[in-house]
Write a protein that holds these residues in place. Structure first.
Motif: not given
Length: 332
Positions: A229-230, A233, A269
């Motif tokens: 996940f960034s 996001e 990420r």
């Protein structure tokens, strides 16, 4: 339909426009298009309504990288079935300067430079015009990411309104979260050890009769891992969970320096390196606090700022109450 005809050619000589002429085009309020070159084909358009000047040229070679520049926007568009590069510069409050920037790109392309190289050289020459987009620092971005991971869990456990109310980080309070029975300070690191930056002598000072826990989150780069996940996001998926508190959430993010227009700057990420742990900040915890400094530092009032790093890797984790009891590791 060519880009020139689509915009409506002005018929003016586009070899070079003086400042007064450029300003006149913006004052007219109608699009004006100028064919500037035939091989490769280059068209400049002045777009008064958008306060922009754009260049159009058939796509050839790699894209220019203008992601981190506030005033430039690049895209590929389709015209008459063919793919074109579109470079637009925001000309607000600097019409002529924006025109000169685009003119520089065109001049270099006329000299044989590829589009990407022409843009790069022009950007270097006009770096004062093109203010760089300044995202959050890496430290601040990681800190926000960690807080949002905790907030997501709190939303699931408590509902959006209580979770948003408990999130104090954006309010510049001493601790990041104030739940019903305890406070939590969230710290996020990329290091292999649980070493965290403490930004002040009050950050790990418990409130009277309020247990305080340090929640330690370790991240590592995720690459293409599905569970990665960034920051962008996590912001997006948190917003998707909100309804009545969405405006408060957006205002909180803005106060922390997040801008939705800069979401593409946060491409890295991550994934959890380990399960988060909680540590009770009690008399045995190695914290530098105001109370402790008052006892040992002569002329304490003259110490105006304290920051330090604490490594909690070898400390015994604690059982943290709900709603974070199933977010953090349960000690063996």
């Amino acid at each position: 339909m060519t880009p020139t005809n689509a915009a409506g050619s002005s018929g003016a000589d586009p070899t070079h426009l003086d400042p007064r002429t450029v300003e006149a085009y913006f004052l007219l309020g109608a699009q004006a298009a100028f064919p500037l070159h035939t091989d490769p084909q280059i068209v400049m358009r002045i777009l008064p309504q958008q306060e922009e000047i754009e260049l159009l040229t058939p796509a050839a070679g790699p894209d220019p990288d203008v992601t981190a520049l506030e005033r430039l926007d690049f895209s590929r568009i389709v015209i008459d079935g063919g793919e074109w590069f579109r470079l637009a510069v925001s000309a607000r409050d600097m019409h002529y300067e924006a025109y000169v920037l685009m003119e520089s790109v065109v001049d270099q392309m006329k000299g044989g430079a590829a589009f990407r190289n022409a843009v790069s050289d022009a950007v270097h020459s006009f770096k004062d015009l093109l203010a760089g987009r300044r995202g959050l620092t890496d430290e601040a971005a990681r800190g926000l990411l960690g807080e949002l991971l905790v907030l997501e869990h709190a939303i699931d456990a408590l509902g959006e309104a209580p979770a948003i109310e408990a999130w104090l980080g954006p309010l510049a309070e001493e601790h990041d979260f104030a739940f019903e029975g305890f406070d939590a300070e969230v710290k996020t690191t990329k290091s292999e050890s649980r070493t965290h930056l403490i930004g002040s002598e009050t950050q790990l000072e418990p409130e009277p009769d309020r247990p305080l826990y340090l929640v330690s989150i370790q991240l590592t780069r995720a690459g293409l891992a599905e569970q990665g996940f960034s920051l962008a996001e996590v912001v997006a998926r948190t917003r998707a969970r909100l309804d009545q508190t969405l405006r408060a959430f957006d205002a909180a993010l803005q106060g922390l320096g997040w801008r939705s227009a800069d979401a593409d700057l946060y491409r890295t990420r991550f994934q959890l390196r380990s399960t988060p742990r909680a540590y009770l900040v009690d008399e045995a915890f190695p914290a530098i606090t105001s109370g402790r400094l008052d006892q040992v530092v002569p002329q304490r009032a003259n110490v105006v700022s304290v920051s330090y790093r604490v490594n909690v890797t070898d400390l015994d984790p604690a059982v943290i109450p709900a709603p974070l009891d199933d977010f953090c590791e349960v000690p063996a």
